[in-house]
Design a protein around this motif. Structure first.
Motif, PDB file in Angstrom:
ATOM      1  N   THR A 214      48.364   8.269  45.147  1.00 46.61           N
ATOM      2  CA  THR A 214      47.416   8.808  44.167  1.00 46.61           C
ATOM      3  C   THR A 214      46.355   7.756  43.868  1.00 46.61           C
ATOM      4  O   THR A 214      46.672   6.612  43.547  1.00 46.61           O
ATOM      5  CB  THR A 214      48.134   9.184  42.853  1.00 46.61           C
ATOM      6  OG1 THR A 214      49.188  10.094  43.155  1.00 46.61           O
ATOM      7  CG2 THR A 214      47.172   9.867  41.886  1.00 46.61           C
ATOM      8  N   LEU A 215      45.082   8.162  43.977  1.00 47.71           N
ATOM      9  CA  LEU A 215      43.974   7.270  43.604  1.00 47.71           C
ATOM     10  C   LEU A 215      43.402   7.787  42.286  1.00 47.71           C
ATOM     11  O   LEU A 215      43.276   9.000  42.094  1.00 47.71           O
ATOM     12  CB  LEU A 215      42.858   7.312  44.647  1.00 47.71           C
ATOM     13  CG  LEU A 215      43.234   7.010  46.093  1.00 47.71           C
ATOM     14  CD1 LEU A 215      41.986   7.078  46.965  1.00 47.71           C
ATOM     15  CD2 LEU A 215      43.847   5.645  46.213  1.00 47.71           C
ATOM     16  N   THR A 216      43.031   6.869  41.379  1.00 46.18           N
ATOM     17  CA  THR A 216      42.492   7.279  40.080  1.00 46.18           C
ATOM     18  C   THR A 216      41.218   6.507  39.770  1.00 46.18           C
ATOM     19  O   THR A 216      41.155   5.292  39.983  1.00 46.18           O
ATOM     20  CB  THR A 216      43.513   6.996  38.953  1.00 46.18           C
ATOM     21  OG1 THR A 216      44.756   7.601  39.297  1.00 46.18           O
ATOM     22  CG2 THR A 216      43.038   7.564  37.621  1.00 46.18           C
TER      23      THR A 216
ATOM     24  N   ILE B 252      50.817   2.653  55.157  1.00 40.67           N
ATOM     25  CA  ILE B 252      49.835   2.820  56.232  1.00 40.67           C
ATOM     26  C   ILE B 252      49.298   4.245  56.108  1.00 40.67           C
ATOM     27  O   ILE B 252      50.077   5.193  56.000  1.00 40.67           O
ATOM     28  CB  ILE B 252      50.481   2.592  57.616  1.00 40.67           C
ATOM     29  CG1 ILE B 252      50.943   1.129  57.715  1.00 40.67           C
ATOM     30  CG2 ILE B 252      49.495   2.924  58.731  1.00 40.67           C
ATOM     31  CD1 ILE B 252      51.726   0.819  58.977  1.00 40.67           C
ATOM     32  N   ILE B 253      47.994   4.372  56.135  1.00 42.83           N
ATOM     33  CA  ILE B 253      47.402   5.669  55.808  1.00 42.83           C
ATOM     34  C   ILE B 253      46.291   6.013  56.793  1.00 42.83           C
ATOM     35  O   ILE B 253      45.651   5.107  57.357  1.00 42.83           O
ATOM     36  CB  ILE B 253      46.851   5.635  54.357  1.00 42.83           C
ATOM     37  CG1 ILE B 253      46.384   7.020  53.906  1.00 42.83           C
ATOM     38  CG2 ILE B 253      45.707   4.629  54.211  1.00 42.83           C
ATOM     39  CD1 ILE B 253      46.153   7.111  52.401  1.00 42.83           C
ATOM     40  N   ARG B 254      46.073   7.300  57.019  1.00 46.94           N
ATOM     41  CA  ARG B 254      44.955   7.734  57.868  1.00 46.94           C
ATOM     42  C   ARG B 254      43.639   7.417  57.162  1.00 46.94           C
ATOM     43  O   ARG B 254      43.443   7.752  56.003  1.00 46.94           O
ATOM     44  CB  ARG B 254      45.051   9.236  58.135  1.00 46.94           C
ATOM     45  CG  ARG B 254      46.029   9.572  59.245  1.00 46.94           C
ATOM     46  CD  ARG B 254      46.153  11.064  59.464  1.00 46.94           C
ATOM     47  NE  ARG B 254      44.868  11.761  59.433  1.00 46.94           N
ATOM     48  CZ  ARG B 254      44.775  13.076  59.242  1.00 46.94           C
ATOM     49  NH1 ARG B 254      45.861  13.791  59.025  1.00 46.94           N
ATOM     50  NH2 ARG B 254      43.595  13.673  59.238  1.00 46.94           N
ATOM     51  N   ARG B 255      42.742   6.789  57.916  1.00 45.14           N
ATOM     52  CA  ARG B 255      41.508   6.292  57.290  1.00 45.14           C
ATOM     53  C   ARG B 255      40.621   7.434  56.783  1.00 45.14           C
ATOM     54  O   ARG B 255      40.044   7.352  55.710  1.00 45.14           O
ATOM     55  CB  ARG B 255      40.737   5.435  58.299  1.00 45.14           C
ATOM     56  CG  ARG B 255      39.553   4.690  57.692  1.00 45.14           C
ATOM     57  CD  ARG B 255      38.958   3.713  58.680  1.00 45.14           C
ATOM     58  NE  ARG B 255      38.345   4.408  59.806  1.00 45.14           N
ATOM     59  CZ  ARG B 255      37.037   4.603  59.939  1.00 45.14           C
ATOM     60  NH1 ARG B 255      36.212   4.132  59.037  1.00 45.14           N
ATOM     61  NH2 ARG B 255      36.548   5.242  60.967  1.00 45.14           N
ATOM     62  N   ASP B 256      40.513   8.547  57.549  1.00 44.98           N
ATOM     63  CA  ASP B 256      39.625   9.643  57.112  1.00 44.98           C
ATOM     64  C   ASP B 256      40.117  10.253  55.793  1.00 44.98           C
ATOM     65  O   ASP B 256      39.319  10.594  54.916  1.00 44.98           O
ATOM     66  CB  ASP B 256      39.483  10.713  58.206  1.00 44.98           C
ATOM     67  CG  ASP B 256      40.833  11.246  58.679  1.00 44.98           C
ATOM     68  OD1 ASP B 256      41.865  10.639  58.326  1.00 44.98           O
ATOM     69  OD2 ASP B 256      40.863  12.273  59.392  1.00 44.98           O
ATOM     70  N   GLN B 257      41.454  10.354  55.656  1.00 43.36           N
ATOM     71  CA  GLN B 257      42.008  10.886  54.406  1.00 43.36           C
ATOM     72  C   GLN B 257      41.679   9.959  53.241  1.00 43.36           C
ATOM     73  O   GLN B 257      41.311  10.396  52.152  1.00 43.36           O
ATOM     74  CB  GLN B 257      43.545  10.978  54.515  1.00 43.36           C
ATOM     75  CG  GLN B 257      44.012  12.099  55.404  1.00 43.36           C
ATOM     76  CD  GLN B 257      43.991  13.415  54.654  1.00 43.36           C
ATOM     77  OE1 GLN B 257      43.125  13.643  53.831  1.00 43.36           O
ATOM     78  NE2 GLN B 257      44.922  14.294  54.942  1.00 43.36           N
ATOM     79  N   LEU B 258      41.831   8.651  53.506  1.00 46.54           N
ATOM     80  CA  LEU B 258      41.576   7.667  52.460  1.00 46.54           C
ATOM     81  C   LEU B 258      40.102   7.695  52.046  1.00 46.54           C
ATOM     82  O   LEU B 258      39.776   7.696  50.858  1.00 46.54           O
ATOM     83  CB  LEU B 258      41.977   6.275  52.962  1.00 46.54           C
ATOM     84  CG  LEU B 258      41.848   5.134  51.954  1.00 46.54           C
ATOM     85  CD1 LEU B 258      42.708   5.391  50.726  1.00 46.54           C
ATOM     86  CD2 LEU B 258      42.236   3.797  52.581  1.00 46.54           C
ATOM     87  N   ILE B 259      39.204   7.761  53.031  1.00 49.67           N
ATOM     88  CA  ILE B 259      37.767   7.775  52.719  1.00 49.67           C
ATOM     89  C   ILE B 259      37.434   8.977  51.836  1.00 49.67           C
ATOM     90  O   ILE B 259      36.723   8.860  50.833  1.00 49.67           O
ATOM     91  CB  ILE B 259      36.923   7.833  54.014  1.00 49.67           C
ATOM     92  CG1 ILE B 259      36.996   6.492  54.758  1.00 49.67           C
ATOM     93  CG2 ILE B 259      35.455   8.160  53.709  1.00 49.67           C
ATOM     94  CD1 ILE B 259      36.326   6.495  56.122  1.00 49.67           C
TER      95      ILE B 259
END
Length: 378
Positions: A43-45, A4-11
């Motif tokens: 980590t996103l790549t 579960i992740i904070r949406r603003d960080q993910l965006i």
């Protein structure tokens, strides 16, 4: 995999890695985005053949929790849909879960999306860079060096090497140079803590433009390391890897005249606006040519004419004129680009005659240099 992740960080992270993802890739899996969940963070790549971007979101940072309930794993998502989905989700947190059949569920509030994923094992491994040979510099300084040079790279693929920025680090001096053979931009800064030297790497201008968009304007350090065909820029949460261009960059130092016959000191903004006005009538004519004539009493006349449209002339008062009288013609676009890149109130322009390249630099001797070849007008 689940978290579960904070949406603003993910965006923010998704937007960064999307800059490296192209739908026109030859390797189908590279049109997707790799997500890897570990206990310490996500980590996103994203990658294409030229650049690869890894963005890291730590589970916890400065006492804030960004990601929780992490079950480790990895998956490749369809980059075409994922960014829009995340942007439009209703709540501030997003739950992402992948099952063994590579099905991905994205939940936020009452919204639920199910997507097909791909196996992360098939995603190409990014080259791991040795980081012994590296140097650091403030991020905002790197951004301004890119901005002051990258606009002068060539857009023509006829000489591919000129589509990049030439970077060298020698004797604790870092130099960026770009030229399209009609103009040249360069900037030099001292580097104190470098454990490495290199005489010539050429980074594609496109890569540096993307890097510039992603980096934040902070004084935090960015670490730069170079291997034979890659350059890596690392910040706390970002790895930006770019391929280097093959070939020998032309020796540009001999283009730069070492003496001048006419020197102008002028306020940057005033000259920029005057040339901008003069160029209004020179839109289509021979490279947007404008003429500059020096006159007595610190007056300079800027003119432009295009036979079908009309003429414009404007006089401006400069701080000082030293040396011979001068009439010279040049591309208004190149001049405007150069003046915008120099972030100083006053510039010094050194001419060595009507048909020789001239130099524009800050009046305070800061080692930023712009060189422009004049245009022959008959």
């Amino acid at each position: 995999m689940k978290f579960i992740i904070r949406r603003d960080q993910l965006i923010a992270s998704v937007q960064d890695v999307m800059k490296a993802i192209s739908s026109r890739t030859v390797i189908p899996i590279l049109s997707g985005m790799k997500i890897e969940a570990k206990q310490h963070g996500i980590t996103l790549t994203g990658s294409d053949s030229d650049i690869s971007i890894e963005s890291y979101i730590p589970a916890e940072e400065d006492g804030n929790v960004n990601v929780e309930h992490i079950e480790e794993g990895s998956i490749v998502l369809q980059a075409k849909y994922f960014p829009d989905i995340v942007r439009k989700l209703p709540e501030n947190t997003v739950e992402i879960e992948a099952d063994d059949n590579l099905k991905i569920t994205i939940r936020s509030g009452k919204a639920e999306f199910n997507l097909n994923g791909q196996d992360a094992e098939e995603y190409p491994q990014l080259p791991k860079m040795q980081t012994d040979d590296n140097f650091e510099m403030p991020t905002d300084l790197l951004k301004s060096m890119i901005k002051q040079t990258v606009f002068a790279v060539s857009t023509m693929e006829t000489r591919p090497i000129l589509t990049g920025v030439h970077i060298k680090l020698e004797n604790n001096k870092l130099t960026f140079t770009a030229t399209d053979s009609h103009r040249l931009a360069s900037r030099e800064i001292p580097i104190v803590n470098g454990s490495t030297e290199f005489s010539s790497v050429v980074v594609p201008g496109k890569s540096l433009n993307e890097l510039n968009k992603i980096l934040n304007d902070t004084e935090d350090a960015v670490e730069i390391s170079v291997t034979n065909n890659q350059i890596l820029f690392r910040t706390r949460h970002l790895n930006f890897l770019s391929r280097l261009l093959d070939g020998n960059y032309p020796e540009t130092s001999r283009l730069i005249p070492d003496q001048s016959k006419t020197t102008l000191h002028v306020k940057t903004k005033e000259l920029l606006q005057t040339i901008d006005r003069a160029s209004l009538l020179a839109k289509e004519e021979r490279n947007n040519v404008v003429r500059l004539n020096t006159q007595g009493d610190n007056q300079v006349e800027i003119t432009s004419n295009s036979p079908e449209v009309g003429t414009v002339s404007e006089e401006i008062t400069v701080q000082s004129i030293e040396g011979e009288e001068l009439k010279i013609s040049f591309s208004s676009k190149y001049m405007i680009d150069a003046l915008k890149a120099i972030e100083y109130d006053e510039v010094q322009i050194e001419f060595t005659g009507a048909m020789r390249p001239f130099i524009i630099k800050p009046a305070n001797e800061d080692p930023i240099l712009q060189l422009i070849l004049p245009v022959r007008t008959y």
